[in-house]
Motif scaffolding. Structure first.
Motif, PDB file in Angstrom:
ATOM      1  N   ARG A  10       2.177   0.521 -10.847  1.00 23.23           N
ATOM      2  CA  ARG A  10       1.753  -0.436 -11.860  1.00 23.23           C
ATOM      3  C   ARG A  10       0.243  -0.443 -12.043  1.00 23.23           C
ATOM      4  N   GLU A  11      -0.463   0.178 -11.115  1.00 18.02           N
ATOM      5  CA  GLU A  11      -1.903   0.301 -11.225  1.00 18.02           C
ATOM      6  C   GLU A  11      -2.365   1.545 -10.476  1.00 18.02           C
ATOM      7  N   THR A  91      -9.583  -0.564  -9.115  1.00 18.45           N
ATOM      8  CA  THR A  91      -8.255  -0.352  -9.692  1.00 18.45           C
ATOM      9  C   THR A  91      -8.293  -0.484 -11.212  1.00 18.45           C
ATOM     10  N   SER A  93      -5.069  -1.051 -14.372  1.00 21.31           N
ATOM     11  CA  SER A  93      -3.639  -1.202 -14.616  1.00 21.31           C
ATOM     12  C   SER A  93      -3.071   0.050 -15.289  1.00 21.31           C
ATOM     13  N   CYS A  97      -5.049   2.169 -18.013  1.00 23.98           N
ATOM     14  CA  CYS A  97      -5.302   3.594 -17.808  1.00 23.98           C
ATOM     15  C   CYS A  97      -4.898   4.387 -19.049  1.00 23.98           C
ATOM     16  N   ASN A 172      -0.575   6.233  -6.028  1.00 25.61           N
ATOM     17  CA  ASN A 172      -1.352   5.709  -7.152  1.00 25.61           C
ATOM     18  C   ASN A 172      -2.850   5.931  -6.948  1.00 25.61           C
TER      19      ASN A 172
END
Length: 313
Positions: A10-11, A91, A93, A97, A172
């Motif tokens: 999700r991120e 980070t 999201s 992105c 991720n």
């Protein structure tokens, strides 16, 4: 359904400058100063071209658009990078992105096609000077910029859609400082050779086609310049193209290294270094090349400063 127990990404976590943890505050200061200087330089270029009637020509119209592209391009990438240099958790999201990738691809591809348009403008100015005002009227110039943006929009939309329709269920950790194509693709759980081929062909379309158009323009330009009898005339004609050639060399050199290499030659550290050059240094370099080497533009800057400092009532 083998991936049911895997975590859906999700991120993404940026690791682009993780190996330089001790230098991140220094990098923040350096990059911030360069970014502010870039914004200021581009603002001066755009405002001077808008305010000085002597610069209301196709060449300077395209330069103003190029400066707008440079400003927007850095605005999409650099502020987020500056925040991440000072943040503990770097980070972005999944949606953020994808938006970032679409935006920088749109501006980068439009930039490539705009350079081809600027090459065509120089071709018309040197090879057809008597018909220049007819062939490069305002409507034609706006149409050429719109066509460059349309090509950039199409390439970025298709590429971003292909990348983010892939499954992301594993790591991720993005070994980069923004959402570039190759680092994101490496995190996909699996992707077909067809999608890779389409993405590569789109990169070829956005880089090679404009470059070929520029080469054709300059072959015709050089042929015309060599026919000019006086050396002074040849020098003056070529000097109008020198800035464009320098920018083309830097832009296509960096972009080709990043996007047209075989996948086996991918290196996250090399890509990070090259990406810093074309996201921070190139937008600073391009306006300086066009403005500092141009006596007409420097005179216009002085006139604009005088007019704004001492307005005529």
């Amino acid at each position: 359904m083998e991936w049911v127990n895997e975590t859906l990404v999700r991120e993404f976590v940026f690791l682009g400058f993780s190996s330089l943890a001790g230098l991140q505050r220094l990098l923040f200061i350096v990059f911030l100063l360069i970014y502010l200087f870039t914004l200021g330089t581009n603002a001066i270029i755009i405002s001077t071209i808008v305010l000085d009637r002597a610069l209301h020509t196709p060449m300077y119209f395209f330069l103003a658009v190029l400066s707008c592209f440079e400003t927007c391009y850095t605005f999409i990438l650099v502020p987020k990078m500056l925040v991440d240099l000072l943040a503990q958790k770097k980070t972005i999201s999944f949606l953020g992105c994808s938006i970032q990738m679409f935006s920088f691809l749109f501006l980068g591809c439009s930039h490539s096609f705009l350079l081809a348009v600027m090459g065509y403008d120089r071709y018309v100015a040197i090879c057809n000077p008597l018909r220049y005002t007819v062939l490069m009227g305002y409507g034609v110039c706006v149409g050429l910029v719109a066509a460059a943006c349309a090509c950039g929009f199409t390439v970025s939309l298709v590429t971003t859609s292909l990348v983010f329709h892939l499954p992301f269920h594993s790591s991720n950790q993005l070994h980069h400082f923004f959402c570039d194509i190759s680092p994101v693709l490496k995190l996909a759980s699996h992707h077909s050779h067809l999608s890779q081929l389409v993405i590569f062909m789109l990169a070829v379309f956005a880089l090679i086609i404009p470059l070929l158009l520029i080469l054709v323009s300059y072959i015709r330009i050089i042929s015309a310049i060599l026919k000019i009898p006086s050396s002074v005339g040849r020098y003056k004609a070529f000097s109008t193209c020198a800035s464009h050639l320098i920018v083309v060399t830097v832009h296509y050199g960096c972009a080709s290294f990043i996007y047209l290499r075989p996948k086996s030659h991918y290196s996250s550290s090399q890509d990070t270094l090259i990406s810093v050059s074309y996201t921070i240094l190139t937008p600073l370099f391009n306006p300086m090349v066009y403005s500092l080497r141009n006596k007409e533009f420097k005179s216009a800057v002085r006139r604009t400063m005088v007019q704004t400092s001492y307005p005529v009532n």
